[in-house]
Design a protein around this motif. Structure first.
Motif, PDB file in Angstrom:
ATOM      1  N   MET A   1      22.991  46.358  -8.707  1.00 26.22           N
ATOM      2  CA  MET A   1      22.612  46.940  -9.957  1.00 26.22           C
ATOM      3  C   MET A   1      21.736  48.145  -9.672  1.00 26.22           C
ATOM      4  O   MET A   1      20.846  48.081  -8.838  1.00 26.22           O
ATOM      5  N   MET A   2      22.010  49.252 -10.355  1.00 27.32           N
ATOM      6  CA  MET A   2      21.158  50.438 -10.270  1.00 27.32           C
ATOM      7  C   MET A   2      20.320  50.492 -11.532  1.00 27.32           C
ATOM      8  O   MET A   2      20.837  50.303 -12.634  1.00 27.32           O
ATOM      9  N   LEU A   3      19.030  50.745 -11.383  1.00 31.03           N
ATOM     10  CA  LEU A   3      18.110  50.636 -12.498  1.00 31.03           C
ATOM     11  C   LEU A   3      17.081  51.756 -12.486  1.00 31.03           C
ATOM     12  O   LEU A   3      16.445  52.000 -11.461  1.00 31.03           O
ATOM     13  N   ALA A  19      16.350  40.342 -14.498  1.00 33.74           N
ATOM     14  CA  ALA A  19      17.603  40.296 -13.734  1.00 33.74           C
ATOM     15  C   ALA A  19      17.459  39.404 -12.506  1.00 33.74           C
ATOM     16  O   ALA A  19      18.350  38.594 -12.207  1.00 33.74           O
ATOM     17  N   LYS A  20      16.339  39.526 -11.804  1.00 30.74           N
ATOM     18  CA  LYS A  20      16.123  38.717 -10.607  1.00 30.74           C
ATOM     19  C   LYS A  20      15.903  37.247 -10.957  1.00 30.74           C
ATOM     20  O   LYS A  20      16.268  36.368 -10.181  1.00 30.74           O
ATOM     21  N   LEU A  26      20.789  38.927  -6.732  1.00 29.93           N
ATOM     22  CA  LEU A  26      21.223  40.236  -7.198  1.00 29.93           C
ATOM     23  C   LEU A  26      20.503  41.342  -6.432  1.00 29.93           C
ATOM     24  O   LEU A  26      19.281  41.321  -6.286  1.00 29.93           O
ATOM     25  N   VAL A  28      19.199  45.001  -6.346  1.00 30.51           N
ATOM     26  CA  VAL A  28      18.810  45.999  -7.336  1.00 30.51           C
ATOM     27  C   VAL A  28      18.279  47.230  -6.622  1.00 30.51           C
ATOM     28  O   VAL A  28      17.410  47.137  -5.762  1.00 30.51           O
ATOM     29  N   ARG A  69      23.134  45.933   0.226  1.00 30.58           N
ATOM     30  CA  ARG A  69      23.917  44.728  -0.017  1.00 30.58           C
ATOM     31  C   ARG A  69      23.859  43.755   1.148  1.00 30.58           C
ATOM     32  O   ARG A  69      24.283  42.632   1.052  1.00 30.58           O
TER      33      ARG A  69
END
Length: 81
Positions: A1-3, A19-20, A26, A28, A69
């Motif tokens: 995920m890009m935030l 999200a975590k 995930l 991020v 990743r």
């Protein structure tokens, strides 16, 4: 995920934590124009895999981001101009 950190109605750190919590595995990547070591450290402390400061070179970044990743690389903070 890009935030991004600056979001309408909610700070990116709040989104990151939610999200975590929902998915601890995930990955991020925080992408932001907010400069400073404190912000980068806080991103990593809250669970981001990487903290990238805008503007950045997409060619360099796309080669670097796959490392986020990989669980073996750990957390990373990069600034690419």
């Amino acid at each position: 995920m890009m935030l991004d950190l600056r979001l309408p109605g909610m700070h990116g750190f709040d989104v990151l934590e939610r999200a975590k919590t929902a998915d601890p595995d995930l990955e991020v990547i925080v992408i932001t124009a907010v400069h400073g070591v404190e912000t980068a450290v806080e991103s990593i402390r809250r669970g981001a895999s990487m903290h990238v400061v805008k503007p950045f070179d997409i060619e360099i970044s796309s080669a670097t981001w796959p490392a986020a990743r990989s669980p073996s690389t750990g957390s990373t903070w990069i600034t690419v101009a």
